[in-house]
Design an enzyme around this catalytic site. Structure first.
Site, PDB file in Angstrom:
ATOM      1  CE  LYS A 119      27.372  -0.989  23.754  1.00  0.00           C
ATOM      2  NZ  LYS A 119      28.476  -1.663  23.110  1.00  0.00           N
ATOM      3  CG  HIS A 133      22.805  38.228  30.019  1.00  0.00           C
ATOM      4  ND1 HIS A 133      23.081  39.388  30.700  1.00  0.00           N
ATOM      5  CD2 HIS A 133      23.945  37.932  29.340  1.00  0.00           C
ATOM      6  CE1 HIS A 133      24.317  39.779  30.433  1.00  0.00           C
ATOM      7  NE2 HIS A 133      24.867  38.910  29.612  1.00  0.00           N
TER       8      HIS A 133
END
Length: 195
Positions: free
Chosen positions: A192, A121
């Site tokens: 990382k 929506h």
């Protein structure tokens, strides 16, 4: 007895795969294999393509964690595209394209992952009651090759997941994931980076 059960499951999955090859309006490469029947839903003018040697797994049998539901491939708008590259392993995942979802080759996608390019929506912040009757158009999702997505992850519209990245289990991805990095959390953040 165990060997007979294994043979029966293989034959059943082979029948399911052959049924999809013959009866569904999707483009399948060579040696695509379906473990159990997925949900496949598409608009008549949408496209679903699955590359060579890809496995779409909707079965808990032999899988290392519990999956909550079968795979779902849902291209629900005109011109929507789901394109899955070759040699992927997709387990108990919902891939729902309003617009475009593209998954590169050699990707691993663990169970209970949700990849959806639309919100369902519109926000309608000026008139929130209109959310009930509005519909989002979706923003494409691109997942690069050699990506590993952990279980229970959500990938949202407008996301680009770079080549060779890993998304940790339970993450929510919105935006850019750099190549050869580990991202995790809600929202997913860089954990990382590898050179």
């Amino acid at each position: 007895m165990k060997k007979i059960k294994h043979i029966f499951k293989f034959l059943k999955n082979t029948l399911i795969t052959n049924y999809i090859y013959l009866s569904k309006d999707i483009v399948l490469g060579r040696k695509v294999f379906f473990k159990q029947m997925p949900y496949i839903l598409k608009h008549k003018n949408a496209i679903i393509e699955i590359g060579d040697n890809t496995i779409i797994n909707s079965s808990n049998y032999g899988y290392h964690i519990n999956m909550f539901s079968r795979c779902k491939l849902y291209a629900d708008r005109e011109n929507a595209l789901i394109k899955i590259g070759e040699n992927c392993r997709i387990h108990g995942t919902c891939i729902h394209a309003y617009n475009k979802i593209e998954i590169g080759r050699n990707c691993l996608i663990a169970a209970n992952t949700q990849i959806i390019d639309g919100n369902g929506h519109n926000l309608c912040m000026d008139e929130p009651e209109k959310r009930l009757i509005s519909s989002d158009i979706g923003k494409e999702i691109i997942i690069g090759k050699n990506v590993w997505i952990g279980a229970n992850t959500i990938i949202l519209g407008g996301s680009v997941v770079g080549e060779g990245s890993i998304i940790m289990a339970g993450s929510v991805v919105k935006g850019i994931v750099k190549p050869k990095c580990i991202y995790g959390g809600n929202p997913a953040k860089l954990i990382k980076k590898y050179d």
